[in-house]
Design a protein around this motif. Structure first.
Motif, PDB file in Angstrom:
ATOM      1  N   ARG A 179       4.752  59.840  55.262  1.00 26.86           N
ATOM      2  CA  ARG A 179       4.396  60.497  54.099  1.00 26.86           C
ATOM      3  C   ARG A 179       5.220  59.599  52.857  1.00 26.86           C
ATOM      4  NH1 ARG A 179       6.530  63.339  50.220  1.00 26.86           N
ATOM      5  NH2 ARG A 179       8.399  63.976  51.790  1.00 26.86           N
ATOM      6  N   VAL A 217       3.692  56.330  52.133  1.00 24.17           N
ATOM      7  CA  VAL A 217       2.338  56.283  51.502  1.00 24.17           C
ATOM      8  C   VAL A 217       2.821  56.581  49.711  1.00 24.17           C
ATOM      9  CG1 VAL A 217       0.210  57.697  51.062  1.00 24.17           C
ATOM     10  CG2 VAL A 217       1.023  57.025  53.081  1.00 24.17           C
ATOM     11  N   ARG A 268       4.471  53.694  48.158  1.00 22.70           N
ATOM     12  CA  ARG A 268       3.556  52.646  47.813  1.00 22.70           C
ATOM     13  C   ARG A 268       2.428  52.884  46.491  1.00 22.70           C
ATOM     14  NH1 ARG A 268       2.975  50.551  53.914  1.00 22.70           N
ATOM     15  NH2 ARG A 268       4.733  49.309  53.753  1.00 22.70           N
ATOM     16  N   ARG A 269       2.137  54.157  46.566  1.00 21.54           N
ATOM     17  CA  ARG A 269       1.313  54.608  45.692  1.00 21.54           C
ATOM     18  C   ARG A 269       2.020  54.461  44.373  1.00 21.54           C
ATOM     19  NH1 ARG A 269      -0.500  59.974  47.494  1.00 21.54           N
ATOM     20  NH2 ARG A 269      -1.689  58.946  48.743  1.00 21.54           N
ATOM     21  N   THR A 310      -1.371  49.604  48.445  1.00 20.73           N
ATOM     22  CA  THR A 310      -1.502  50.173  49.713  1.00 20.73           C
ATOM     23  C   THR A 310      -1.641  49.410  50.649  1.00 20.73           C
ATOM     24  OG1 THR A 310      -4.011  49.947  49.628  1.00 20.73           O
ATOM     25  CG2 THR A 310      -3.044  51.949  48.605  1.00 20.73           C
ATOM     26  N   PRO A 332      -0.149  54.446  58.290  1.00 17.01           N
ATOM     27  CA  PRO A 332       1.161  54.866  57.925  1.00 17.01           C
ATOM     28  C   PRO A 332       1.958  55.302  59.074  1.00 17.01           C
ATOM     29  CG  PRO A 332      -0.425  56.174  56.684  1.00 17.01           C
ATOM     30  CD  PRO A 332      -1.229  55.021  57.479  1.00 17.01           C
TER      31      PRO A 332
END
Length: 460
Positions: free
Chosen positions: A42, A45, A48-49, A54, A59
């Motif tokens: 989590r 993600v 990177r967001r 992405t 992940p």
């Protein structure tokens, strides 16, 4: 491939963990829980967001591989007896604990949130931080032996397709004139006297060392009463270490000057090569009048430079306190790169700064002035701090702006050398990792075995 698994992951994973949590991997003697992998995935993600990109990889598999790599490095680091800075681990953990307490409001609220006493939280964080430090040290041991020669750099450059040649962002060439307050000797003397007064109060029983450290010490150990985890002398500033080595248990040192400031030290205990101690550190401070005097001196030089009565180069030579740059017209060299490549020949001086170089060089104040200037401009004087956080006044001159461009061997050799070296380190590390995986016990739960791992040797 090895993503550093941050210590906080473990705490959040423990918070979210339920009774039915499952071991999804074992490396050596260390197990990895599904909740830990899920929480780290989590975080990947979200990170990177926030950074605007992405990954094509799942992940969960990416997180699991990163955690398995860290476990292997940790175990191999213990086998090879790599060194870690226990004092630094303790400092980082205490900073995290205090940050959590500040965020939620009290120790009891932290304990309620994580369903465990604060000392258990500390122990867990220390274990995770120690694991991470061993992993980082072990990887450094592997990669520190890697080097590249000019032929390898050229081969690396020629191996890149035209579309994949690296782009070098905008760079700055600039000069500066620095001026520390003339009263630096007086400021140092004031600092010594203040510490001597504290030492006298402690020795006479008028104050406790730990209490004074909490109130006045100017580093992260203040919140722990100046106490550091047992540390070898090799991990300390030489002057600090020499003074510590001379102390008996319970004895308080005279004032010690290190590259970081001035200290008094109390030896709490010694076991083998490890010294357990606490200290109070103070840095010289100046009055507003003393700092203004340095600014005024530089403003006078700037006025002469702007009316062509004095060249910047001559002003730097005659007045700058920076011994490195004053002989070169005040041109600033990128010490981080010079030291990395041991390129101390004047012909190899790196004078092109990327934005990130300013941060690494503790010169963001310089950058913030330069981006507002045109080539040839000289700034007004301003107050800033050097790499050791000592206060000084400075003026900067923007010599040249190099626009964003595709890297070339002629203009960007050292940066290409860095990329070639990093590529070779990755290759050497992956080869080493594959060999170690073969010799270490690794279990991966069936539902993860078909996942996409960068190193195919994980699945045996």
């Amino acid at each position: 491939m090895m993503a550093a698994v941050v210590c906080m992951t473990a705490v959040w994973a423990q918070k979210r963990q339920v009774m039915l949590d499952k071991v999804v991997a074992v490396v050596g003697a260390s197990s990895i829980l599904h909740s830990e992998v899920s929480e780290y995935a989590r975080q990947l993600v979200e990170q990177r967001r926030a950074e605007g990109y992405t990954s094509d990889r799942d992940p969960m598999n990416e997180a699991l591989e990163a955690m398995m790599t860290q476990k292997l490095l940790y175990h191999q680091g213990q086998i090879d007896s790599v060194s870690v800075n226990e004092g630094d681990i303790l400092t980082r953990v205490e900073d995290q604990v205090q940050s959590m307490i500040t965020e939620v409001g009290s120790i009891s609220k932290v304990e309620t949130m994580y369903h465990m006493p604060i000392f258990n939280i500390r122990e867990m964080l220390q274990q995770r931080a120690r694991e991470q430090s061993f992993a980082q040290s072990m990887r450094y041991e592997v990669e520190s032996k890697v080097s590249v020669i000019p032929g390898e750099v050229e081969h690396y450059y020629n191996s890149l397709s035209k579309d994949s040649l690296p782009t070098v962002a905008e760079q700055y060439v600039y000069a500066h004139i620095t001026k520390y307050p003339k009263s630096i000797k007086e400021a140092k003397q004031r600092t010594k006297e203040r510490l001597l007064e504290m030492r006298e109060r402690i020795i006479n029983g008028q104050a406790k060392f730990a209490n004074l450290a909490r109130m006045y010490s100017q580093d992260g150990t203040a919140m722990r009463g100046g106490e550091m985890d047992p540390t070898p002398l090799s991990g300390l500033d030489p002057a600090f270490g020499d003074a510590l080595e001379q102390l008996r248990v319970g004895q308080i040192s005279e004032v010690v000057e290190s590259q970081f400031g001035f200290h008094i030290i109390e030896l709490l205990g010694k076991q083998g090569q490890l010294y357990h101690f606490r200290h109070i550190i103070l840095k010289p401070s100046y009055t507003s009048e003393e700092l203004t005097e340095s600014l005024t001196t530089l403003d006078s030089l700037v006025r002469l430079i702007r009316v062509d009565s004095l060249t910047f180069e001559q002003a730097a030579l005659e007045h700058s306190d920076d011994k490195t740059s004053k002989m070169n017209g005040g041109i600033v060299s990128n010490q981080a790169i010079l030291e990395r490549y041991q390129a101390f020949d004047a012909n190899l001086m790196v004078t092109k700064f990327l934005r990130e170089d300013f941060a690494q060089f503790s010169a963001l104040d310089d950058y913030n002035h330069l981006i507002m200037m045109k080539e040839g401009d000289v700034s007004d004087s301003f107050l800033t701090t050097d790499a050791l956080q000592d206060q000084l006044a400075k003026v900067v001159k923007l010599v040249k702006v190099i626009p964003t461009h595709t890297a070339s061997l002629a203009d960007d050799y050292l940066r290409l050398e860095q990329l070639a070296l990093q590529a070779k380190k990755e290759r050497v590390f992956n080869e080493w990792l594959s060999e170690k995986i073969q010799g270490m016990y690794v279990y991966i739960a069936p539902e993860f075995r078909d996942g996409e791992f960068e190193n195919k040797n994980w699945v045996k």
